[in-house]
Design a protein around this motif. Structure first.
Motif, PDB file in Angstrom:
ATOM      1  N   ARG A   1       0.890  -1.183   0.000  1.00  0.00           N
ATOM      2  CA  ARG A   1       0.000   0.000   0.000  1.00  0.00           C
ATOM      3  C   ARG A   1       0.915   1.216   0.000  1.00  0.00           C
ATOM      4  O   ARG A   1       1.590   1.484   0.995  1.00  0.00           O
ATOM      5  N   ILE A   2       0.952   1.903  -1.103  1.00  0.00           N
ATOM      6  CA  ILE A   2       1.902   3.021  -1.228  1.00  0.00           C
ATOM      7  C   ILE A   2       1.156   4.352  -1.182  1.00  0.00           C
ATOM      8  O   ILE A   2       0.172   4.550  -1.907  1.00  0.00           O
ATOM      9  N   PHE A   3       1.644   5.233  -0.335  1.00  0.00           N
ATOM     10  CA  PHE A   3       1.045   6.562  -0.160  1.00  0.00           C
ATOM     11  C   PHE A   3       1.284   7.388  -1.419  1.00  0.00           C
ATOM     12  O   PHE A   3       2.408   7.459  -1.919  1.00  0.00           O
ATOM     13  N   ARG A   4       0.219   7.997  -1.905  1.00  0.00           N
ATOM     14  CA  ARG A   4       0.338   8.829  -3.103  1.00  0.00           C
ATOM     15  C   ARG A   4      -0.155  10.237  -2.796  1.00  0.00           C
ATOM     16  O   ARG A   4      -1.241  10.415  -2.257  1.00  0.00           O
ATOM     17  N   TYR A   5       0.659  11.190  -3.127  1.00  0.00           N
ATOM     18  CA  TYR A   5       0.279  12.583  -2.872  1.00  0.00           C
ATOM     19  C   TYR A   5       1.144  13.480  -3.737  1.00  0.00           C
ATOM     20  O   TYR A   5       2.376  13.362  -3.724  1.00  0.00           O
TER      21      TYR A   5
ATOM     22  N   GLY B   1      14.810   6.706   3.420  1.00  0.00           N
ATOM     23  CA  GLY B   1      14.041   6.659   4.662  1.00  0.00           C
ATOM     24  C   GLY B   1      12.561   6.845   4.388  1.00  0.00           C
ATOM     25  O   GLY B   1      12.172   7.723   3.614  1.00  0.00           O
ATOM     26  N   MET B   2      11.748   6.004   4.995  1.00  0.00           N
ATOM     27  CA  MET B   2      10.298   6.137   4.846  1.00  0.00           C
ATOM     28  C   MET B   2       9.621   5.391   5.992  1.00  0.00           C
ATOM     29  O   MET B   2      10.301   4.722   6.777  1.00  0.00           O
ATOM     30  N   LYS B   3       8.313   5.549   6.098  1.00  0.00           N
ATOM     31  CA  LYS B   3       7.589   4.878   7.178  1.00  0.00           C
ATOM     32  C   LYS B   3       7.054   3.558   6.634  1.00  0.00           C
ATOM     33  O   LYS B   3       6.229   3.549   5.724  1.00  0.00           O
ATOM     34  N   ILE B   4       7.549   2.461   7.199  1.00  0.00           N
ATOM     35  CA  ILE B   4       7.153   1.135   6.728  1.00  0.00           C
ATOM     36  C   ILE B   4       6.340   0.472   7.840  1.00  0.00           C
ATOM     37  O   ILE B   4       6.855   0.277   8.948  1.00  0.00           O
ATOM     38  N   ASN B   5       5.093   0.209   7.554  1.00  0.00           N
ATOM     39  CA  ASN B   5       4.149  -0.309   8.565  1.00  0.00           C
ATOM     40  C   ASN B   5       4.177   0.544   9.830  1.00  0.00           C
ATOM     41  O   ASN B   5       4.264   0.029  10.960  1.00  0.00           O
ATOM     42  N   GLY B   6       4.175   1.844   9.634  1.00  0.00           N
ATOM     43  CA  GLY B   6       4.046   2.790  10.752  1.00  0.00           C
ATOM     44  C   GLY B   6       5.328   3.162  11.451  1.00  0.00           C
ATOM     45  O   GLY B   6       5.314   3.975  12.372  1.00  0.00           O
ATOM     46  N   ARG B   7       6.455   2.582  11.048  1.00  0.00           N
ATOM     47  CA  ARG B   7       7.709   2.829  11.762  1.00  0.00           C
ATOM     48  C   ARG B   7       8.772   3.303  10.771  1.00  0.00           C
ATOM     49  O   ARG B   7       8.952   2.689   9.712  1.00  0.00           O
TER      50      ARG B   7
ATOM     51  N   GLU C   1       4.685   4.828   3.742  1.00  0.00           N
ATOM     52  CA  GLU C   1       4.333   6.260   3.764  1.00  0.00           C
ATOM     53  C   GLU C   1       5.604   7.100   3.826  1.00  0.00           C
ATOM     54  O   GLU C   1       6.657   6.592   4.231  1.00  0.00           O
ATOM     55  N   PRO C   2       5.502   8.390   3.509  1.00  0.00           N
ATOM     56  CA  PRO C   2       6.684   9.250   3.677  1.00  0.00           C
ATOM     57  C   PRO C   2       6.954   9.472   5.161  1.00  0.00           C
ATOM     58  O   PRO C   2       6.055   9.337   5.993  1.00  0.00           O
TER      59      PRO C   2
ATOM     60  N   ARG D   1       6.699  14.737  -2.980  1.00  0.00           N
ATOM     61  CA  ARG D   1       5.700  13.946  -3.727  1.00  0.00           C
ATOM     62  C   ARG D   1       5.774  12.498  -3.279  1.00  0.00           C
ATOM     63  O   ARG D   1       6.891  11.985  -3.077  1.00  0.00           O
ATOM     64  N   ASP D   2       4.649  11.874  -3.108  1.00  0.00           N
ATOM     65  CA  ASP D   2       4.569  10.458  -2.716  1.00  0.00           C
ATOM     66  C   ASP D   2       5.479  10.146  -1.529  1.00  0.00           C
ATOM     67  O   ASP D   2       5.205  10.566  -0.424  1.00  0.00           O
ATOM     68  N   LEU D   3       6.572   9.402  -1.767  1.00  0.00           N
ATOM     69  CA  LEU D   3       7.429   8.971  -0.670  1.00  0.00           C
ATOM     70  C   LEU D   3       8.655   9.879  -0.497  1.00  0.00           C
ATOM     71  O   LEU D   3       9.451   9.675   0.424  1.00  0.00           O
ATOM     72  N   ALA D   4       8.802  10.833  -1.370  1.00  0.00           N
ATOM     73  CA  ALA D   4       9.981  11.716  -1.317  1.00  0.00           C
ATOM     74  C   ALA D   4       9.697  12.930  -0.430  1.00  0.00           C
ATOM     75  O   ALA D   4       8.682  13.596  -0.595  1.00  0.00           O
ATOM     76  N   VAL D   5      10.588  13.153   0.523  1.00  0.00           N
ATOM     77  CA  VAL D   5      10.405  14.287   1.447  1.00  0.00           C
ATOM     78  C   VAL D   5      11.577  15.256   1.317  1.00  0.00           C
ATOM     79  O   VAL D   5      12.650  14.894   0.838  1.00  0.00           O
ATOM     80  N   GLY D   6      11.343  16.481   1.788  1.00  0.00           N
ATOM     81  CA  GLY D   6      12.376  17.522   1.718  1.00  0.00           C
ATOM     82  C   GLY D   6      13.255  17.511   2.956  1.00  0.00           C
ATOM     83  O   GLY D   6      12.746  17.456   4.073  1.00  0.00           O
TER      84      GLY D   6
END
Lengths: 144, 256
Positions: free
Chosen positions: B26-30, B83-89, B109-110, B118-123
């Motif tokens: 389940r990949i976060f999209r934004y 780095g990203m949030k995988i199953n909440g962690r 999630e990011p 965008r999506d999983l990429a953060v600043g």
């Protein structure tokens, strides 16, 4: 817009104790008991200020606390005080860099020294002591 | 070669072929440039015992949806990009195997406490600026860089005092897990504080007083309440929580 700004979890994320072990749970309990004790402190000042109403007024107000509900609230206050004190000592020592381990070249699999067994024992001890103190308090108050 | 022949040759060669399983990602999209709505897209992909979350995301990008934004580089937990949030962690996607997660559905999630590009990429701008703020370099008027000047000698014990903290790869997982950062936008964060300790503990450095002044701020080191989540998620064993408490020891007078 929060999402673009920082994507913060806010208080909901701060109080979620499920992801980072017993230390995060202790952090949450420490905050909750701190707030609880602050609320008790304010209520206690209000309660004791009733002495200004004279002996009858004081005894009338005191009778409110001598109910089963009042005893349960007082037992919770005892538990909060004990947990906050014991865990507070652990946290204060840690804040001074005492008992958090010694820096060393880390080896895989990495186990953070700052979360060592002494801290875990101290956290579990503070929870157990708080529970025991609550039980003793309930026994005294309901045993009358 | 027939399938029977292939089976025999595998058995003879001693190679154990792992059965392929399927996982739901389940990949976060934004995408803030298109609209403010976020959603999760689901993808079913095959995986092996050794497949990492990053491998799985790249598999999705290659075959199912190339538009997913993800930052990665080294694939070996050295660059700190994924780095990203995988199953909440918070975790590094390249350092997390799907088989270790013990879940049929993996939610990606990011990281929190970072603005989403965008999506999983953060600043990372804010984390890099706080890192820069604590002066992450040796401050010493006598330089060992210029030829013909002083050479700084350190004993192995001197090195042990800070070497752990020099492993930081600036992945941001510690800042993402920190409960103070979840509510305080101005908090300097565990990454920068641990790096402040790294330089304060280095006996070549003379900038301790400068750094202690910087972190002794209303949104500085005293906002850390020793929850230790930063150390729980650090993929390099840096233990930021230890560095922060030792650093606070200097401010409280427990250390010289």
């Amino acid at each position: 817009m929060a999402k673009v700004d920082e994507n913060k979890e806010g208080i909901k994320g701060m109080v979620n104790p499920t992801r980072y072990g017993i230390e995060r749970f202790a952090y949450l309990l420490m905050r909750l008991t701190g707030l609880g004790l602050l609320a008790y402190f304010v209520a206690h000042i209000y309660e004791t200020s009733n002495i200004l109403r004279g002996k009858v007024g004081w005894q009338e107000f005191l009778a409110i606390t001598q109910t089963p509900e009042g005893h349960i609230i007082l037992a919770i206050v005892i538990g909060m005080s004990v947990f906050h004190t014991v865990n507070g000592i652990r946290v204060m020592l840690g804040h001074g860099g005492i008992g958090v381990g010694k820096p060393a070249r880390p080896d895989y699999p990495y186990a953070p020294q700052s979360q060592n067994a002494r801290h875990k024992i101290a956290i579990y001890s503070s929870i157990v002591l708080a529970a025991l103190a609550m039980m003793y308090g309930l026994a005294v108050m309901f045993g009358e | 070669m027939t399938s029977e022949g292939l089976q025999i040759s595998k058995e003879e060669s001693g190679i154990i072929v792992s059965p392929t399983k399927t996982i739901t990602l389940r990949i976060f999209r934004y995408n803030p440039k298109i609209n403010n709505e976020s959603k999760f897209d689901e993808f079913k992909i095959p995986y092996q015992r050794w497949t990492t979350v990053l491998d799985a995301i790249l598999e999705v990008k290659k075959h199912l949806d190339h538009s997913i934004a993800v930052r990665y580089s080294c694939r070996q937990a050295s660059c700190g990009s994924c780095g990203m949030k995988i199953n909440g962690r918070p975790a590094l996607a390249c350092f997390t195997k799907i088989s270790e997660l013990n879940s049929d559905v993996i939610t990606i999630e990011p990281m929190n406490n970072f603005p989403i590009i965008r999506d999983l990429a953060v600043g990372f701008e804010r984390m890099f600026s706080t890192h820069k703020k604590i002066k992450p370099y040796i401050i010493n008027e006598e330089s060992e860089i210029n030829p013909g000047t002083k050479e700084f000698l350190q004993t192995p014990e001197d090195v042990e005092k800070y070497i752990q903290f020099s492993s930081c790869i600036k992945c941001g997982l510690c800042n993402s897990a920190c409960p103070t950062m979840a509510t305080d936008s101005s908090f300097v964060g565990p990454q920068a504080l641990a790096q402040a300790y790294r330089y304060v503990a280095d006996n070549r450095d003379k900038g301790k007083d400068d750094r202690l002044k910087i972190i002794d701020d209303s949104h500085g080191i005293f906002r850390c309440h020793f929850a230790g989540s930063c150390s729980q998620v650090c993929p390099k064993g840096v233990d930021p929580a230890m560095g922060i408490q030792l650093l606070r020891g200097y401010l409280l007078g427990f250390r010289d």
